[in-house]
Design an enzyme around this catalytic site. Structure first.
Site, PDB file in Angstrom:
ATOM      1  N   HIS A   1     -14.454   2.205  11.818  1.00  0.00           N
ATOM      2  CA  HIS A   1     -13.840   3.365  12.475  1.00  0.00           C
ATOM      3  C   HIS A   1     -14.840   4.428  12.959  1.00  0.00           C
ATOM      4  O   HIS A   1     -14.928   4.730  14.151  1.00  0.00           O
ATOM      5  CB  HIS A   1     -12.885   4.066  11.504  1.00  0.00           C
ATOM      6  CG  HIS A   1     -11.868   3.178  10.870  1.00  0.00           C
ATOM      7  ND1 HIS A   1     -10.732   2.768  11.518  1.00  0.00           N
ATOM      8  CD2 HIS A   1     -11.796   2.629   9.632  1.00  0.00           C
ATOM      9  CE1 HIS A   1     -10.000   2.020  10.713  1.00  0.00           C
ATOM     10  NE2 HIS A   1     -10.626   1.916   9.567  1.00  0.00           N
TER      11      HIS A   1
HETATM   12  C1  BDR Z   1     -10.633   6.670   8.322  1.00  0.00           C
HETATM   13  O1  BDR Z   1     -10.314   6.806   6.939  1.00  0.00           O
HETATM   14  C2  BDR Z   1     -11.436   6.554   6.142  1.00  0.00           C
HETATM   15  O2  BDR Z   1     -11.112   5.701   5.107  1.00  0.00           O
HETATM   16  C3  BDR Z   1     -12.512   6.018   7.045  1.00  0.00           C
HETATM   17  O3  BDR Z   1     -13.778   6.495   6.648  1.00  0.00           O
HETATM   18  C4  BDR Z   1     -12.137   6.544   8.407  1.00  0.00           C
HETATM   19  O4  BDR Z   1     -12.694   7.820   8.651  1.00  0.00           O
HETATM   20  C5  BDR Z   1      -9.866   5.502   8.890  1.00  0.00           C
HETATM   21  O5  BDR Z   1      -8.487   5.692   8.752  1.00  0.00           O
END
Ligand code: BDR
Ligand code: CA
Length: 314
Positions: free
Chosen positions: A243
């Site tokens: 992400h």
């Molecule tokens: C987001 O949530 C976190 O677990 C990850 O680092 C990312 O920023 C994805 O939903």
């Protein structure tokens, strides 16, 4: 004056946050003014330490790291150890970092940086819950208007939610802070799950980091190999979404991503749909656009950029 783009990374490392930090530190085009940690994937005492560990691994003990908010603006903290492990960085070696923790609070650092640089010259890059930015807006909205842009990872429209059926984790954890950001009038670009779920760490892509032969490439192999087990199992795909590096990749090669300038509102009142990003993708309301919401990405181009740039690190 340096012609690099100045950024502040606001983060809750998190393996994918860690890869985003490494990408930013490796790039020739970005100047990381500082890293502000926030509570999110794991509590703040771990996220600020993890941010400093990543600076150490990148050989950048000079980067100032600040601790920001311990908990969301009005709610209890929700964490995600089931995804990231107990430390938040499971999969790589955890040690006491040399990079010091600065005394100043992360929110003060954000406001001070915006006040001391000319308006429109500092970009804010939140990779976790938006608590530090929400607090900064609540305290001094005029100074926050000096930001060039906010480029954040959070939310979803077509993919809807990952932590609940309706919400993405970062927005879910602190929806009030997210509402401050989306109603602030500051130029905002969003990397939602719609994009990040196209950026998958396949075995070939992970192997390419290992083939670099550097410490940072090996750290990325360790972290992504641990972190992907959760989403591989959940989504039954040949890899997991990476992400947060999408935010930094957008700064370096915006053409990797495509989206629309639309209205995005945050659900704060419902318990069922708490933290939903209500994105008017189809323009069915007359609400004014307030964010560029990405919807598509070229994953091969993204991984080529990431692998090439990480090769510059120790
Ligand atoms: C987001 O949530 C976190 O677990 C990850 O680092 C990312 O920023 C994805 O939903
Ligand atoms: Ca994150």
């Amino acid at each position: 004056m340096s012609d690099k783009r100045r950024i502040i990374i606001d983060t809750d490392p998190g393996q994918d946050d860690a890869v985003a930090i490494l990408l930013a530190l490796a790039s020739e085009e970005l100047e990381v003014l500082g890293i502000t940690a926030v509570a999110g994937n794991v509590p703040l005492t771990l996220t600020e330490r993890n941010a400093r560990i990543i600076c150490d691994v990148a050989g950048r003990t000079d980067v100032p790291v600040f601790a920001g908010c311990h908990h969301p603006m009005t709610r209890k903290l929700v964490t995600a150890e089931e995804v990231h492990g107990k430390t938040g960085l499971d999969g790589m070696e955890i040690f006491e970092p040399k990079t010091p923790l600065q005394d100043m609070h992360g929110v003060d650092f954000i406001l001070q940086s915006l006040a001391e640089h000319e308006p429109g010259s500092v970009t804010l890059c939140p990779l976790g819950p938006l608590t530090n930015l929400g607090e900064a807006i609540a305290r001094d909205a005029a100074t926050m208007q000096r930001a060039a842009e906010i480029v954040l990872m959070g939310g979803a429209y077509f993919e809807v939610g990952n932590v609940t059926p309706a919400a993405e984790f970062n927005i879910y954890v602190d929806p009030e802070a997210a509402a401050h950001v989306f109603s602030s009038g500051i130029k905002t670009t969003v990397m939602p799950l719609d994009v990040t779920h196209k950026i998958l760490t396949t075995p070939e892509r992970i192997a390419a980091f290992g083939a670099l032969g550097n410490t940072c490439g090996a750290a990325i192999v360790g972290m992504t190999s641990f972190y992907e087990r959760f989403d591989r199992h959940k989504y039954k795909q040949d890899g997991a979404p990476l992400h947060d590096p999408c935010v930094i990749a957008y700064l370096l090669e915006p053409g990797i991503f495509q989206g629309r300038f639309i209205n995005v509102e945050i659900e704060t009142r419902s318990t069922l749909t708490r933290g939903m990003t209500v994105a008017d993708w189809w323009g069915v309301t007359n609400r004014l656009p307030n964010a560029t919401f990405m919807g598509d990405a070229d994953a091969d181009r993204f991984f080529a950029l990431l692998t090439r740039t990480i090769s510059r690190l120790p």
